[in-house]
Design an enzyme around this catalytic site. Structure first.
Site, short mmCIF file in Angstrom:
data_model
loop_
_atom_site.label_atom_id
_atom_site.label_comp_id
_atom_site.label_asym_id
_atom_site.label_seq_id
_atom_site.Cartn_x
_atom_site.Cartn_y
_atom_site.Cartn_z
N LYS A 11 1.91 32.51 37.24
CA LYS A 11 0.55 32.27 36.71
C LYS A 11 0.63 31.53 35.37
O LYS A 11 1.55 30.74 35.17
CB LYS A 11 -0.21 33.60 36.60
CG LYS A 11 -0.20 34.37 37.92
CD LYS A 11 -1.17 35.51 37.95
CE LYS A 11 -1.11 36.19 39.30
NZ LYS A 11 -2.03 37.29 39.44
N HIS A 97 -5.56 30.56 45.53
CA HIS A 97 -5.39 31.87 44.90
C HIS A 97 -6.77 32.37 44.43
O HIS A 97 -7.60 31.60 43.98
CB HIS A 97 -4.42 31.77 43.72
CG HIS A 97 -4.02 33.11 43.20
ND1 HIS A 97 -4.83 33.85 42.38
CD2 HIS A 97 -2.92 33.87 43.44
CE1 HIS A 97 -4.23 35.01 42.13
NE2 HIS A 97 -3.07 35.04 42.75
N GLU A 169 -4.13 38.84 49.84
CA GLU A 169 -4.16 39.42 48.50
C GLU A 169 -5.54 39.99 48.22
O GLU A 169 -6.44 39.26 47.76
CB GLU A 169 -3.85 38.34 47.45
CG GLU A 169 -2.49 37.71 47.60
CD GLU A 169 -2.01 37.14 46.28
OE1 GLU A 169 -0.95 37.57 45.82
OE2 GLU A 169 -2.71 36.29 45.69
N GLY A 175 -3.17 42.52 39.87
CA GLY A 175 -3.05 42.79 38.44
C GLY A 175 -3.70 44.09 38.01
O GLY A 175 -3.89 44.33 36.81
#
Ligand code: PGA
Length: 255
Positions: A11, A97, A169, A175
């Site tokens: 990232k 993403h 995801e 996270g």
């Protein structure tokens, strides 16, 4: 079961020298044996692709980018093309993403153009899909993911599917430290397999690698990677720590 893929998504982390150091540490911690049955990938920022490419050369680790633009070249200030990525040694690119969907407002249509451009230039796309917490709670998550897949794969032939990877995801797991349970991951991977069978056929579905992403770490990777239908992992936070990332690779390779 095919080869597992363990991919690190760095990232917007690690400056130039830090990227070099992190890549060097990962190389030093991985025995060549792991590459016999596992693909290992790191995806640094654009700024660090060059130095990481040099650092991992001949190590067995592959290079990926976090994004790509869908035009070949020209007046697109700030964008990075497929041929540029290829010229620096990228074999993979992440597309769609959830952070880019959320913050940069990427749509399925834009993501599809990126996936197609990557394929055209021989770069393997990792198409990311996944539902938000609200969509999971409302129990519409299968429909959401199905739409992301159908639109993300528009105009992509069966033949081109062999180099494509899907990463499931769930946004609520990214996270947050709250990973999907192996059963939740497995159920969604099997569902994605069915969607692919419907669009293409069962052969394409069987050959497709589907990664799980969202709070994968050294502790939970064993059970997640053992879940049915999980062919690897896309790892954010833990991929910045060479000890933990290489531990996950070793766990994957030992399964
Ligand atoms: P995380 O990120 O491992 O930090 O949850 C995963 C991802 O966004 O690819």
């Amino acid at each position: 079961m095919g080869r597992k893929l363990i991919a690190g998504n760095w990232k917007m982390n690690l400056e130039y020298k830090e990227s070099e150091r992190t890549a060097r540490d990962i190389v030093s911690k991985l025995d060549k044996k792991v590459f016999q049955n596992t693909d290992v990938l790191v995806c640094p920022s654009f700024v660090s692709l060059g130095i990481v490419s040099k650092t991992i050369k001949d190590s067995g680790i592959k290079l990926g980018a976090q994004d790509i633009y869908y035009e070949n070249d020209g007046a697109y200030t700030g964008e990075v093309s497929a041929s540029m990525l290829r010229s620096v040694g990228c074999e993979y690119v992440i597309a769609g993403h959830s952070e880019r969907r959320k913050y940069i407002h990427e749509t399925n249509k834009i993501i599809n153009r990126k996936v197609r451009k990557a394929i055209e230039f021989g770069i393997k796309p990792i198409l990311c899909v996944g539902e938000s917490l609200e969509e999971r709670e409302d129990e519409i998550y299968e429909g959401v993911v199905e739409k992301q897949i159908i639109e993300g794969l528009a105009e992509i032939s069966k033949d081109n599917m062999k180099d494509l990877v899907i990463a499931y995801e769930p946004v609520w797991a990214i996270g947050t430290g709250l990973n999907a349970t192996p059963k939740q991951a497995s159920d969604m991977h099997l569902f994605i397999g069915k969607v692919i069978s419907k669009i293409y056929d069962s052969e394409t579905s069987n050959e497709l690698r589907i990664l799980y992403g969202g709070s994968v770490n050294g502790k939970n990777s064993g059970e997640i990677l053992s879940a049915k239908g999980v062919d690897g992992a896309l790892i954010g936070g833990a991929s910045l720590k060479p000890d933990e990332f290489s531990e996950i690779v070793k766990i994957a390779s030992a399964l």
